[in-house]
Design a protein around this motif. Sequence first.
Motif, PDB file in Angstrom:
ATOM      1  N   PRO A 117      43.635 -24.570  12.641  1.00 24.30           N
ATOM      2  CA  PRO A 117      44.395 -25.577  13.389  1.00 24.30           C
ATOM      3  C   PRO A 117      45.724 -25.030  13.911  1.00 24.30           C
ATOM      4  CG  PRO A 117      43.508 -26.526  11.385  1.00 24.30           C
ATOM      5  CD  PRO A 117      43.249 -25.053  11.304  1.00 24.30           C
ATOM      6  N   GLY A 118      45.982 -25.295  15.180  1.00 23.34           N
ATOM      7  CA  GLY A 118      47.225 -24.848  15.781  1.00 23.34           C
ATOM      8  C   GLY A 118      47.193 -23.434  16.322  1.00 23.34           C
ATOM      9  N   SER A 119      46.046 -22.790  16.267  1.00 23.80           N
ATOM     10  CA  SER A 119      45.962 -21.403  16.715  1.00 23.80           C
ATOM     11  C   SER A 119      45.815 -21.309  18.233  1.00 23.80           C
ATOM     12  CB  SER A 119      44.796 -20.694  16.019  1.00 23.80           C
ATOM     13  OG  SER A 119      43.567 -21.339  16.302  1.00 23.80           O
ATOM     14  N   THR A 120      45.932 -20.103  18.727  1.00 23.55           N
ATOM     15  CA  THR A 120      45.766 -19.826  20.153  1.00 23.55           C
ATOM     16  C   THR A 120      44.701 -18.763  20.344  1.00 23.55           C
ATOM     17  OG1 THR A 120      47.455 -18.083  20.192  1.00 23.55           O
ATOM     18  CG2 THR A 120      48.202 -20.338  20.611  1.00 23.55           C
ATOM     19  N   THR A 121      44.125 -18.735  21.528  1.00 21.80           N
ATOM     20  CA  THR A 121      43.196 -17.661  21.892  1.00 21.80           C
ATOM     21  C   THR A 121      43.584 -17.120  23.255  1.00 21.80           C
ATOM     22  OG1 THR A 121      40.896 -17.031  22.330  1.00 21.80           O
ATOM     23  CG2 THR A 121      41.519 -19.297  22.858  1.00 21.80           C
ATOM     24  N   ASP A 122      43.560 -15.816  23.362  1.00 19.77           N
ATOM     25  CA  ASP A 122      43.844 -15.171  24.642  1.00 19.77           C
ATOM     26  C   ASP A 122      42.547 -14.764  25.343  1.00 19.77           C
ATOM     27  OD1 ASP A 122      45.900 -14.477  26.453  1.00 19.77           O
ATOM     28  OD2 ASP A 122      45.651 -12.361  25.969  1.00 19.77           O
ATOM     29  N   GLN A 123      41.393 -15.155  24.778  1.00 17.66           N
ATOM     30  CA  GLN A 123      40.140 -14.905  25.483  1.00 17.66           C
ATOM     31  C   GLN A 123      40.153 -15.720  26.785  1.00 17.66           C
ATOM     32  OE1 GLN A 123      36.390 -14.583  23.251  1.00 17.66           O
ATOM     33  NE2 GLN A 123      37.543 -15.205  21.431  1.00 17.66           N
ATOM     34  N   SER A 124      39.770 -15.068  27.855  1.00 15.64           N
ATOM     35  CA  SER A 124      39.886 -15.739  29.149  1.00 15.64           C
ATOM     36  C   SER A 124      38.720 -16.692  29.382  1.00 15.64           C
ATOM     37  CB  SER A 124      39.952 -14.710  30.282  1.00 15.64           C
ATOM     38  OG  SER A 124      38.723 -14.017  30.409  1.00 15.64           O
ATOM     39  N   GLY A 125      38.993 -17.690  30.187  1.00 14.57           N
ATOM     40  CA  GLY A 125      37.978 -18.645  30.585  1.00 14.57           C
ATOM     41  C   GLY A 125      38.331 -19.234  31.935  1.00 14.57           C
ATOM     42  N   HIS A 126      37.422 -20.031  32.469  1.00 10.99           N
ATOM     43  CA  HIS A 126      37.595 -20.607  33.803  1.00 10.99           C
ATOM     44  C   HIS A 126      36.972 -21.992  33.788  1.00 10.99           C
ATOM     45  CE1 HIS A 126      37.029 -21.084  38.179  1.00 10.99           C
ATOM     46  NE2 HIS A 126      37.902 -20.106  38.341  1.00 10.99           N
ATOM     47  N   VAL A 127      37.429 -22.858  34.669  1.00 14.80           N
ATOM     48  CA  VAL A 127      36.876 -24.218  34.701  1.00 14.80           C
ATOM     49  C   VAL A 127      35.370 -24.228  34.951  1.00 14.80           C
ATOM     50  CG1 VAL A 127      39.010 -25.417  35.282  1.00 14.80           C
ATOM     51  CG2 VAL A 127      37.592 -24.472  37.127  1.00 14.80           C
TER      52      VAL A 127
END
Length: 540
Positions: A418-428
Amino acid sequence: MQTSIRTFLAVACSLLLSTVALADERPNIVVIMVDDLGFSDLGCFGGEINTPNIDALANGGLRFTSFYNCARCCPTRAALLTGLYPHQVGLMRNGNSLTRNGVTIAEALGAAGYQTAMSGKWHLSRTQALPDHQQQLDWLNHQSQPNRTFSPVESYPINRGFQRHFGPIWGVVDYFDPFSLVEGETPIEDVPDDFYMTDAITQKSVDYIREMSEKDAPFFLYVAHTAPHWPLHAKPEDIAKYEKTYRDGWHKLRDARYERQVKMGLIDPQTFPKPELQGEGDDWEALDEPTREHMSQLMSVHAAMVDCVDQGVGRIVDTLKETGRLDNTLILVLADNGASPERYLNPGFDRPNETREGKPIQYRGLFTPGSETTWGYIGSYWASAGNTPFRYWKAQSFEGGAHTPMIAHWPSGLKTKPGSTTDQSGHVIDILPTCLELAGAQYPQTFEEHQITPVEGLSFSPILQGNQRDGHPALFFEHEGGKAMIADGWKLVQPRQNGQWELYHLAKDRTETNNLAAAEPQRLAEMKRTWQAWFNRVKP
């Protein structure tokens, strides 16, 4: 024989009940789209705006720090709903109808047994003005009703898979008395005196959740806010919270947001160098005091509009709790593009010149913004600060235009801390395949006798499970001359205004401050060829 039949029926019934039980365990999905939101407007992305409800979703969920949209309203909405690049479904440019060679999330999930509803802005139907300018203004002003629909009715959300829809068909609204507002196919001619668009979208979302929660079937709800898209309209009590917040100007705002992002661990100043603030016209120090006050008031209304969206998110979350649906509901919060520098100073097309009662609407001068009789914009400097730490803004394919904050919250399904971040890219374009995978639904080859273009997006379900996914080898962008491509940690980009290709090593320079086009001619040429091949493939 009768025993065999009874046994067969018992087994068949058991299998059917088992299938239903499995279907009931599929998650509900709520996608909340915010319109023209700055990357750093939300508190959980470094902003000073009061967004405790969205921040709570981030604190209990996952923040994506490398998620992309299509840099403009219509293209992003088309890509989100279909999993295709906007060029492939009729939205290479704004103002067209979504074509039938793509299937919407609502259509695909509806076919799989989901309940579907949408509250808010559609902006995926052809928008065409009346030939006479005054007649168009009279229509926008609610002072006449021509013998025509707002757009082709067959393209409305209610006819693209949404079993319920409330909201405007066009993209721009007077928040207190909106143009093109419909319920299903029916125009809403009058609204209550206390009507406010953001609150109405929230209320209808709450109503839909309550209605759909009465059935066992899971649901998909698309909440498409108009805020904080111009005009800058907000309720006085929300504006009052930010009356003095922006009096030190846009440079101080940029610096404060950047510092918070660094302290929060969202960005590393080594790879996110702080670029110069960009803008058109006089900078803060060159403005006289009355103009500074006016400009600070504009940003105060923008903040109030975001604040009101957050209040609505709180009501949506509370309703999911009350109905027992929150635990198994995936909530996504994101924006259609970066903050907007746009300033249209004359009425016309989608901008009225009078209220319904005939009061003139002020576009120019040092007016006090926020009410229905004013039509304000934050402009380029505030937009640049709003997109901290990135450069540029809406409609540009630089990071400030096409980079969205995104939050995923799903108590029973999210496996990340919980509260973490990811720098893996994504797109709509990844949202549709993600929804279909979570729902156990198939992407169709045909739908309602239409051939469906193969999906371009990739499910980000592995990221939600805390895993590394095989992402896109490359992501591509194009809108009205703004072009870009991201691959292998590099970004090729062409600004709308000058046509000169630029090249950035995003792995080391996420804020696009060091143009390496001259130093990397071979890489530049290869990426240009790849971008052109993509464009030739997807353009209509």
